[in-house]
Design an enzyme around this catalytic site. Structure first.
Site, short mmCIF file in Angstrom:
data_model
loop_
_atom_site.label_atom_id
_atom_site.label_comp_id
_atom_site.label_asym_id
_atom_site.label_seq_id
_atom_site.Cartn_x
_atom_site.Cartn_y
_atom_site.Cartn_z
N ASP A 177 -8.07 3.40 1.13
CA ASP A 177 -7.23 3.83 2.24
C ASP A 177 -8.12 4.37 3.36
O ASP A 177 -8.81 5.37 3.19
CB ASP A 177 -6.28 4.92 1.75
CG ASP A 177 -5.20 5.27 2.77
OD1 ASP A 177 -5.31 4.84 3.94
OD2 ASP A 177 -4.25 5.97 2.38
N CYS B 239 0.86 -1.18 0.00
CA CYS B 239 0.00 0.00 0.00
C CYS B 239 0.89 1.23 0.00
O CYS B 239 2.07 1.15 -0.36
CB CYS B 239 -0.98 -0.01 1.17
SG CYS B 239 -0.25 0.19 2.81
N ASN C 177 2.42 1.51 4.37
CA ASN C 177 2.63 0.25 5.08
C ASN C 177 2.29 0.34 6.57
O ASN C 177 2.95 -0.24 7.41
CB ASN C 177 4.06 -0.26 4.88
CG ASN C 177 4.28 -1.69 5.32
OD1 ASN C 177 5.31 -2.02 5.88
ND2 ASN C 177 3.32 -2.58 5.07
N CYS D 224 -1.48 0.68 7.34
CA CYS D 224 -2.91 0.35 7.46
C CYS D 224 -3.28 -0.89 6.65
O CYS D 224 -3.32 -1.99 7.17
CB CYS D 224 -3.79 1.52 7.00
SG CYS D 224 -3.70 3.00 7.97
N ARG D 225 -3.50 -0.68 5.37
CA ARG D 225 -4.05 -1.73 4.52
C ARG D 225 -3.13 -2.93 4.34
O ARG D 225 -3.54 -4.07 4.57
CB ARG D 225 -4.40 -1.17 3.14
CG ARG D 225 -5.47 -0.13 3.17
CD ARG D 225 -5.65 0.54 1.85
NE ARG D 225 -4.51 1.43 1.58
CZ ARG D 225 -4.34 2.07 0.43
NH1 ARG D 225 -5.18 1.90 -0.56
NH2 ARG D 225 -3.32 2.87 0.27
N SER D 226 -1.91 -2.70 3.89
CA SER D 226 -1.05 -3.85 3.59
C SER D 226 -0.65 -4.62 4.85
O SER D 226 -0.61 -5.86 4.79
CB SER D 226 0.17 -3.45 2.77
OG SER D 226 0.99 -2.51 3.42
#
Length: 156
Positions: free
Chosen positions: A124, A9, A12, A14-16
């Site tokens: 995001d 993401c 690095n 939140c999402r990933s």
């Protein structure tokens, strides 16, 4: 031979990393504990820092542990280390494709979710509320299940 997946993401945090934790647990639950799962960001703003507190709390509330995560930045050399590189959204997909060696495939993570369109993104949640983190978790769980099925068929 070890198969390696990297989820990417922007920063690095939140999402990933959420996807990394969930995918690792999903693969283990599907007998694919030998697949190595890591994550990184295309940007360097948070390198060395922990997962966003809201992301970690969202995971913890569902029984996942993201406490060991430290943000890293994806670089061109990482393509040598990973068999599969997956972006969370089209912005990161474009950034990764610019870094990728000729002929190297990079895909969107949600392309493995059979209920989502092939171009579906993981949005995001950083600038939003808790509902965004809950939605990210739902989406990464669905994509993780789809990827686990794909890898089970491909690696066995």
């Amino acid at each position: 031979m070890t198969y390696r997946v990297c989820l990417v993401c922007m920063g690095n945090i939140c999402r990933s990393p959420m996807a990394e934790v969930v995918l690792r647990a999903t693969l283990t639950g599907n007998g694919l504990a030998g697949v190595v799962v890591e994550s990184a960001g295309t940007g360097d703003w948070h390198v060395g820092g922990p997962m966003d507190q809201r992301a970690a709390e969202t995971l913890a509330a569902r029984g996942y542990d993201g406490s060991e995560h430290r943000a890293r930045q994806f670089t061109r050399e990482w393509f040598d280390r990973f068999d599969l590189v997956l972006a969370m959204d089209s912005v990161n997909l474009r950034a990764l494709r610019k870094l990728a060696p000729a002929g190297r495939e990079v895909r969107l993570f949600r392309s493995f979710d059979p209920a989502a369109p092939a171009d579906a993104e993981v949005p995001d949640p950083y600038y939003g509320g808790q509902d965004g983190f809950d939605e990210v978790l739902r989406q990464v769980k669905a994509a993780s299940e789809g990827l686990a099925k794909h890898l089970a068929a491909e690696l066995r």
